[in-house]
Design a protein around this motif. Sequence first.
Motif, PDB file in Angstrom:
ATOM      1  N   ARG A 313      39.830  42.766  43.487  1.00  0.00           N
ATOM      2  CA  ARG A 313      39.201  41.609  42.839  1.00  0.00           C
ATOM      3  C   ARG A 313      38.230  42.174  42.824  1.00  0.00           C
ATOM      4  O   ARG A 313      36.887  41.830  42.223  1.00  0.00           O
ATOM      5  N   ARG A 314      37.066  41.888  44.081  1.00  0.00           N
ATOM      6  CA  ARG A 314      35.749  41.857  44.272  1.00  0.00           C
ATOM      7  C   ARG A 314      35.003  43.320  43.284  1.00  0.00           C
ATOM      8  O   ARG A 314      34.063  43.490  42.727  1.00  0.00           O
ATOM      9  N   PHE A 315      35.652  44.633  43.142  1.00  0.00           N
ATOM     10  CA  PHE A 315      35.357  44.609  42.317  1.00  0.00           C
ATOM     11  C   PHE A 315      35.554  44.619  40.722  1.00  0.00           C
ATOM     12  O   PHE A 315      34.129  45.130  39.794  1.00  0.00           O
ATOM     13  N   ALA A 316      36.408  44.743  40.635  1.00  0.00           N
ATOM     14  CA  ALA A 316      36.988  43.297  38.782  1.00  0.00           C
ATOM     15  C   ALA A 316      35.221  42.623  38.619  1.00  0.00           C
ATOM     16  O   ALA A 316      35.138  42.917  37.946  1.00  0.00           O
ATOM     17  N   ASP A 317      34.837  41.609  39.917  1.00  0.00           N
ATOM     18  CA  ASP A 317      33.789  40.992  39.712  1.00  0.00           C
ATOM     19  C   ASP A 317      32.038  41.285  40.063  1.00  0.00           C
ATOM     20  O   ASP A 317      31.568  41.225  38.918  1.00  0.00           O
ATOM     21  N   ALA A 318      32.500  42.595  40.657  1.00  0.00           N
ATOM     22  CA  ALA A 318      30.282  42.518  41.596  1.00  0.00           C
ATOM     23  C   ALA A 318      30.422  43.967  40.670  1.00  0.00           C
ATOM     24  O   ALA A 318      29.398  43.836  40.365  1.00  0.00           O
ATOM     25  N   TYR A 319      30.833  44.765  39.409  1.00  0.00           N
ATOM     26  CA  TYR A 319      30.894  45.669  38.350  1.00  0.00           C
ATOM     27  C   TYR A 319      31.107  45.213  37.193  1.00  0.00           C
ATOM     28  O   TYR A 319      30.542  44.662  36.037  1.00  0.00           O
ATOM     29  N   PHE A 320      32.948  45.293  37.243  1.00  0.00           N
ATOM     30  CA  PHE A 320      32.950  44.744  35.546  1.00  0.00           C
ATOM     31  C   PHE A 320      32.567  43.919  35.071  1.00  0.00           C
ATOM     32  O   PHE A 320      32.394  43.418  34.120  1.00  0.00           O
ATOM     33  N   GLY A 321      32.480  42.437  35.688  1.00  0.00           N
ATOM     34  CA  GLY A 321      31.866  41.002  35.448  1.00  0.00           C
ATOM     35  C   GLY A 321      30.353  41.159  34.899  1.00  0.00           C
ATOM     36  O   GLY A 321      29.814  40.489  34.191  1.00  0.00           O
ATOM     37  N   GLU A 322      29.988  42.139  36.273  1.00  0.00           N
ATOM     38  CA  GLU A 322      28.354  41.909  35.577  1.00  0.00           C
ATOM     39  C   GLU A 322      28.130  42.266  34.592  1.00  0.00           C
ATOM     40  O   GLU A 322      27.185  42.192  33.524  1.00  0.00           O
ATOM     41  N   ARG A 360      40.882  44.307  32.728  1.00  0.00           N
ATOM     42  CA  ARG A 360      40.873  42.947  31.804  1.00  0.00           C
ATOM     43  C   ARG A 360      39.179  42.757  31.762  1.00  0.00           C
ATOM     44  O   ARG A 360      39.074  41.429  31.064  1.00  0.00           O
ATOM     45  N   ARG A 361      38.885  43.131  32.838  1.00  0.00           N
ATOM     46  CA  ARG A 361      36.940  43.049  33.124  1.00  0.00           C
ATOM     47  C   ARG A 361      36.284  43.282  31.526  1.00  0.00           C
ATOM     48  O   ARG A 361      35.637  43.009  31.845  1.00  0.00           O
ATOM     49  N   MET A 362      37.459  43.980  30.709  1.00  0.00           N
ATOM     50  CA  MET A 362      36.190  44.710  29.611  1.00  0.00           C
ATOM     51  C   MET A 362      36.273  43.704  27.896  1.00  0.00           C
ATOM     52  O   MET A 362      38.094  43.791  28.457  1.00  0.00           O
ATOM     53  N   ASP A 363      35.980  44.110  27.218  1.00  0.00           N
ATOM     54  CA  ASP A 363      36.223  44.079  25.740  1.00  0.00           C
ATOM     55  C   ASP A 363      36.204  44.466  24.942  1.00  0.00           C
ATOM     56  O   ASP A 363      37.521  44.054  24.045  1.00  0.00           O
ATOM     57  N   VAL A 364      36.543  45.730  25.533  1.00  0.00           N
ATOM     58  CA  VAL A 364      37.409  46.468  24.839  1.00  0.00           C
ATOM     59  C   VAL A 364      37.539  47.610  26.009  1.00  0.00           C
ATOM     60  O   VAL A 364      36.737  48.494  26.323  1.00  0.00           O
ATOM     61  N   PRO A 365      39.167  47.658  26.358  1.00  0.00           N
ATOM     62  CA  PRO A 365      39.116  48.489  27.891  1.00  0.00           C
ATOM     63  C   PRO A 365      39.941  50.115  26.790  1.00  0.00           C
ATOM     64  O   PRO A 365      40.139  49.831  26.231  1.00  0.00           O
TER      65      PRO A 365
END
Length: 804
Positions: A313-322, A360-365
Amino acid sequence: MNKVERYRMFIRLIALAAMLQSIPVTAEPPAYVGLVPAFENEAFANPEPVFWPAYFWLWNARLDEATLKSQLRDMAAHDARSVCMLPMPKGFRPDSTNNSMEPDYLTPEFLERVRFAVDEAAALGMNWWLYDEGGWPSGRALGKVTDGHDELTRRRVVREPVPPGAPFTVPDDALALIEEGTEPRIVHPGETWTPTADAAPAFVYRIEPEGTSDLLNPEATRRFISLTHEEYAGVLAPHFGKAVRFTFTDEPGAGMPRPPDSVPWTPGIEALWQVQTGTPIWSALPRVFAEPGKAVSPDVARARIEYYDMLTRRFADAYFGELESWGRSHGLASAGHLGGEDETFGAIKHSFGHVLRPLRRMDVPGVDLIWRQLFPGANPQSNFPVAAATAAHQNGTRFAFSESFCVYGNGLTPAQMKWLVDYQYVRGINLLVIGCYPLSTQDHHMTGERPHFGPMNPLWDHLPGFHAYVARLGFALSVGTPEIRTALYYPVRDMWAWGMDATEAVESFEALQTELLARQCAFDLIDDDMLSKGVVQDGTLAVGPMRYDTIVCGNVNWMAHESLRRLEELAQAGGRVLALDHVPGTQGEELSPSNSPIVTGAMDEILAHVAPSVILSPASRNIRAIVRAMSGQQLVMLFNEGPEPYSGTLTIAHPYACSLDPLSGTIGRELADDGHLAISLGIGDSAVHLLSTEPIPGAMPPRRPAESIAIADSDLKVTRIRQFLVGDRDFETLLPEPMAPPLPFAAQWKTWLGEDFSGEVDYTAIVTIPESWGTSSIRLETGPIEYAASVSLDGRLVGHLLWP
């Protein structure tokens, strides 16, 4: 609670508040990644630039403006209408790549060359993918993120045994000493541990740097963005949302547990754990460090699940979310892929932990196809492209992409390339990035990053047909919405709990994928995140814009309690929930089906309840299918992955049908016979059909030659055009002698081309067309093409022959 404990709780709350502030609030994705409701003939015939393959343009040499302009024009002239520049600085793997890029990465002079190149690409009508790293993997800015910022370095925790029998003062630089008994005893830095007679083994837990960026820390990501994305924005902002639409992050990794050796650590992790579990992290560390396997206790398995859950969860938020937040605020869509996602066990073998959360944290996975993980004739084949397609489907966005062909070698043929594209596109991919078009192939670059595309490749002049095929197929498979009603449970929690011992869960997951596709049932993946967020309505599980009426589970033992309850709710509401052998367990057990609405059984028994996406007669296990729905229309792609041709019919519910030819861009009317459409697919063939409740405008009537004419081999004249050679320092092109006369055709090429010819030959024949043919269609038939041909009639290019 004593004063020290209250102080520590206060610190945790401060860390939690700072952590919550770090979670980015993202705007909506750019409109151009939104779903498009209708199919348009002109858009199919000439798709916009984003659909045309983007070549990785390796900037591995001096950035001479004349060379940059010349190569961009060469790509555009060959209908490679997208490009993804990948910087290869001298500092990137100097011992193995030995690049000579000048000016250096991220200098003002380098950024000026980028601006120059994007200006030229925009003038040529090309699409530019904004790659975010100097080399790969992403997230480091070639080491600049941590240069002078040790606090942003990735860290791990290691543990060292404490000698028994004597007091031990915990060093100030340690996390803690833990006496690992039934009730762990925690001794903090500066305190002294005095063992008792019956003391359990004690370990000191220390933090060690790993020398790369800590992508679990949003501050590291923000510094990465400031060094790269913001610098590009300074020179490219006028092109954002126009020529530049996508950012590209490549194989970022956060580090995952490697017990019993180490586990990842990042600032604020104590507060994260406290919030997630309600307990201090110290007592859990011994369980997280336990070597994984089926023999571990349920407490150890649960601790491993919680730790992975927190990290991913942290990886998805801290990197891909940013990255997502920055891109959307600048009118750009974030894109990228992980590393090692081609194998299910990659979730615990590599540095991402959970394949779906980052996607899922990418607009174009995207996915990464670079090591021949897929290849015609290989067995078994992986279905990993479904993961990126799933993320796009559940996000309600239009695109999923594949980085393909890098490290496949220079012998890759157009027919093999088409097979690999079809394999991925029938699983939901619709954009392509190709490796590689190098700035220089001189010296050691002749053997690096193969295959090479560009003027040094004998196939290059014939690949515009391949580029057009990819673009048109991608456009067709991006229109409307995916018509997918079945989802397959992703057993990541089993892998987290038991590590590489989770074989039953993984093998059944992979076998179910193969079986569903062999029954022409397209599917998405579903995990505990989406099961918890999904809403049961009208006998379906609503996940974003998707509506699943069937959920299939393999041999699962560690599903979340909430997920199992949601599946039972769906089954009770009329949906189909199917589980292999037993009801999914939640504590490492196999639950009895006696009191559950979930249907259990052997694979054939449960899959008999699954509705296929299409119905073929006769049935075939070799045909793959994907369906997209528009208002009053359906688009169906079929692909023959098997070793035998297929001939049969496709059942259709629409009165009108046409075939889409991605190679030529034509739309041909087809005649349905009482709800059945004739299907004929050779080995490796694919077909795209547009079905409609209304007549399809612009569809041409069937064109079949009324007569045929045979051309004997002896009538052909052949001329050597050019030969491609590996020279001493670079690839070379050898032209024929001036005025070399044509030769009669000889079936044995080596008799007149030599033993090792690689190049092009011109075959010429004069054909007189009888007046009686009038304006009838003319079809050229040839023998096998090795490996590509372009056909001209009276000096005008009429098409390409690139596969059987």
